[in-house]
Enzyme design. Sequence first.
Site, short mmCIF file in Angstrom:
data_model
loop_
_atom_site.label_atom_id
_atom_site.label_comp_id
_atom_site.label_asym_id
_atom_site.label_seq_id
_atom_site.Cartn_x
_atom_site.Cartn_y
_atom_site.Cartn_z
N GLN A 63 0.82 -1.21 0.00
CA GLN A 63 0.00 0.00 0.00
C GLN A 63 0.86 1.27 0.00
O GLN A 63 0.35 2.36 -0.18
CB GLN A 63 -0.93 0.01 1.22
CG GLN A 63 -2.07 -0.99 1.13
CD GLN A 63 -3.04 -0.93 2.28
OE1 GLN A 63 -3.22 -1.92 2.98
NE2 GLN A 63 -3.67 0.20 2.50
N ARG A 94 -9.61 -0.10 7.18
CA ARG A 94 -10.57 0.78 6.51
C ARG A 94 -11.01 1.94 7.42
O ARG A 94 -12.20 2.21 7.61
CB ARG A 94 -11.79 0.01 6.02
CG ARG A 94 -12.44 0.78 4.88
CD ARG A 94 -13.52 0.04 4.18
NE ARG A 94 -14.00 0.85 3.08
CZ ARG A 94 -14.40 0.36 1.94
NH1 ARG A 94 -14.36 -0.93 1.71
NH2 ARG A 94 -14.84 1.15 0.99
N CYS A 95 -10.02 2.61 7.98
CA CYS A 95 -10.31 3.81 8.76
C CYS A 95 -9.00 4.57 8.88
O CYS A 95 -7.95 4.03 8.60
CB CYS A 95 -10.80 3.47 10.15
SG CYS A 95 -9.58 2.69 11.18
N GLU A 128 -13.25 5.53 3.93
CA GLU A 128 -13.28 4.84 5.21
C GLU A 128 -14.42 5.28 6.10
O GLU A 128 -14.73 4.62 7.09
CB GLU A 128 -11.93 5.05 5.87
CG GLU A 128 -10.86 4.83 4.80
CD GLU A 128 -9.50 4.60 5.33
OE1 GLU A 128 -9.16 5.29 6.28
OE2 GLU A 128 -8.80 3.74 4.80
O1 CDP Z 1 -7.13 6.85 0.15
P1 CDP Z 1 -8.27 6.12 -0.47
O2 CDP Z 1 -8.22 6.06 -1.97
O3 CDP Z 1 -8.52 4.78 0.16
O4 CDP Z 1 -9.63 6.92 -0.06
P2 CDP Z 1 -10.30 8.23 -0.61
O5 CDP Z 1 -9.31 9.33 -0.75
O6 CDP Z 1 -11.46 8.49 0.27
O7 CDP Z 1 -10.82 7.88 -2.07
C1 CDP Z 1 -11.60 6.75 -2.39
C2 CDP Z 1 -12.20 6.94 -3.79
O8 CDP Z 1 -13.30 7.86 -3.69
C3 CDP Z 1 -11.22 7.56 -4.78
O9 CDP Z 1 -11.42 7.03 -6.07
C4 CDP Z 1 -11.59 9.02 -4.74
O10 CDP Z 1 -11.21 9.73 -5.86
C5 CDP Z 1 -13.11 8.97 -4.55
N1 CDP Z 1 -13.57 10.20 -3.89
C6 CDP Z 1 -14.42 11.08 -4.55
O11 CDP Z 1 -14.85 10.78 -5.66
N2 CDP Z 1 -14.76 12.28 -3.95
C7 CDP Z 1 -14.32 12.59 -2.71
N3 CDP Z 1 -14.66 13.74 -2.13
C8 CDP Z 1 -13.50 11.69 -2.01
C9 CDP Z 1 -13.12 10.50 -2.64
#
Ligand code: CDP
Length: 803
Positions: free
Chosen positions: A236, A383-384, A759
């Site tokens: 990761q 997942r947090c 998360e």
């Molecule tokens: O770090 P991780 O990718 O696990 O988590 P994240 O930043 O929450 O993003 C998860 C997915 O959700 C990604 O594809 C982000 O681009 C999308 N996302 C989104 O579309 N809009 C947001 N405000 C936050 C995340």
Amino acid sequence: MNDLTPDRDDRTAKLKGIGCARKRVEDARFTQGKGNYVDDIKMPGMLFGDFVRSPYAHARVKSIDTSAAMALDGVVAVLTAKDLEPLGLHWMPTLAGDKQMVLADGKVLFQGQEVAFVVARDRYVAADAVELVDVEYEELPVITDPFEALNSDTVLREDLAPGADGAHGPRRHPNHIFLWEQGDKSTTEEVIASADVVAEEMIYYHRTHPCPLETCGCVASMDKVNGKLTLYGTFQAPHVVRTVASLLSGIDEHNIRVVSPDIGGGFGNKVGVYPGYVCSIVATIVTGLPVKWVEDRMENLMATAFARDYWMKGKIAATKEGKITGLWCHVTADHGAFDACADPTKFPAGFFHICTGSYDIPVAYVGVDGVYTNKAPGGVAYRCSFRVTEAAYFIERMIEILAIELGMDAAELRRINFIRADQFPYHSALGWEYDSGDYHTAWDKALEAVDYAGLRAEQAERIEAFKRGETRKLIGIGLTHFTEIVGAGPVKNCDILGMGMFDSCEIRIHPTGSAIARLGTISQGQGHATTFAQILATEIGIPADKITVEEGDTDTAPYGLGTYGSRSTPVAGAATALAGRKIRAKAQMIAAYLLEVHDDDVEFDIDRFAVKGAPERFKTMAEIAYAAYHQAIPGVEPGLEAVSYYDPPNMTYPFGAYICVMEIDVDTGETQIRQFYALDDCGTRINPMVIEGQVHGGLTEALAIAMGQEIAYDEMGNVKTGTLMDFFIPTAWETPHYTTDHTETPSPHHPIGAKGVGESPNVGGVPAFSNAVHDALRPFGLRQSHMPHDHWRIWRAAHDLGL
Ligand code: CDP
């Protein structure tokens, strides 16, 4: 003069930028079985590694006889700690400043611990040879209870000098790791001593495991000719692995290439460095051949990083009217045999001190004692964000218990204690600066959506019917309002092993107006290739379909700290937007030259630069890209590239309101989730469809954790839930229907206002499911019962209440 058709709406739609429910570009290959995972990698002459693991949770290793294994046809080597010791690799540093045995050095400290590493020409021969390694053990007393550990004469970590400080300060017992405190202890205790009402409870968040569908593994390949080590793995944080591999092996970092290919789910399990990686590297260096190690399901559940295992003693004080006046919490944290928590260095309990949650609590104190036991190491953010789900579970249970003490409706109790919208940026009693929020709006929307008053009336009728003997099913209404904290850095506060938690994006625009963006993060199913292209589409005016997003190869991607704790959007997403703005700044100069006006006389407009006041005079981004490579422009370098390293000024604070309506059969303990409403606020929404997918997945993992998933031990330290027969993974059959909703409160400090979301559903989902179980049995006297709420435990609780 240019043609002004298509119109602005058509041009915006063509970009598929921020806000578009763009279909996931990854899915074409995943749904056709064309993914490329670690176990798909095959190299000429490749060898296979497998571990001899300890059957005992605590034992001295008297001897290891490898001769029979070595005699087996196809076995190339059997490594033990003695072989690694001259290289200084028999122990390795953990992310939490502790050290961990790579292979058993004199004793074993948990069941499944790595004792010897067999390397063979065939995976099956390696497994057979594992059976032939003869290890003589002498059993030692086993401690699986952290409270017992702090009172026991049995010293688990004999390698540590008893009185010596640990990585996080003084240790008061040989099995103690640290005490970490935050907040104002004495004032909090005074407030609690003089409060109108105090609710006190022990809340246990049980040990569980991220259990990604793909287990952990790697292929290490040393090219002795050019001196280059290539490491493919389920990482990761590939750049961090490269740096750690260089520091441990002494190989110059430019001679190490780490590649994370497709990853089948991580959820925090694939952040740490495991003995399998170290042994595979040693084996490829020694043999000169590639070595693959892929653990099986039981090994993954028994030996790789666990999550949670927090005993949280809480006291919450309030006025008679229900205004909270103080919060006190002491955690006994079971870290297992080695402290291998994946937390930023300064925060041995992660961000647990977000435990004041969504509430305006004037004074608070948190103390966390880390403790060694005979269990597997870990403590990862499943997942947090780091320990945030524990914090959310703690405060959301304490609120429910306070509501019982006050005889007050728990929805109303939350409402009168929420941080108000006009209080942001809000400084919490435990030291955080919440960036933005509007909790009252979200809460009212949620309560109205489920007809909360109607549900309570139905619940009351059901209780009467139950008392009359007309039904054996009760209704529980599980309420939660959570606040997450995601997006570590900032660098000044957050580092992993001394590496500051920034992130990065590098963009190259090709001459014909398409592009490639490389990032320091790595998707494990979150859809980065889809959504990061959308950020760029909006920022630079090139359609998302013409932008390739690439992650996970340290030879090509800029340095980044990886993907976990929902940090990708808050940190790498910001780096992407800012790199895009650098491209735009150069494109502006090129456009002005081409249009023969001053730089300040052109403005960006969706997919082009146009002359201010004369929109029919413009150059599209494709035209500008072509000129950047093919036209001599005075004072401007050829090419169109940019890189941005982003150190966030603060974290982002997504929040949400979740309501779970559950029916419980008191005779069987069976549960049926009738309704689950999830409102999330993650600031600016990049892709609503991807967000919905993230919420569905996170809620299903929350369901698993709350309702059945557990790493349980017996008193001998045997793992009782080491297979998927016993460890609950929900299928479509158990998964309920979810209703998703949103509000949108942008982060004021993020370039596009986005907060993380991946998360949140786990953080908010677990207390929603658990509160529903408690709420159903509360009218009959249930105050607190431990998760997971499997059928047996629910039946037992109902039975004990005389139902
Ligand atoms: O770090 P991780 O990718 O696990 O988590 P994240 O930043 O929450 O993003 C998860 C997915 O959700 C990604 O594809 C982000 O681009 C999308 N996302 C989104 O579309 N809009 C947001 N405000 C936050 C995340």
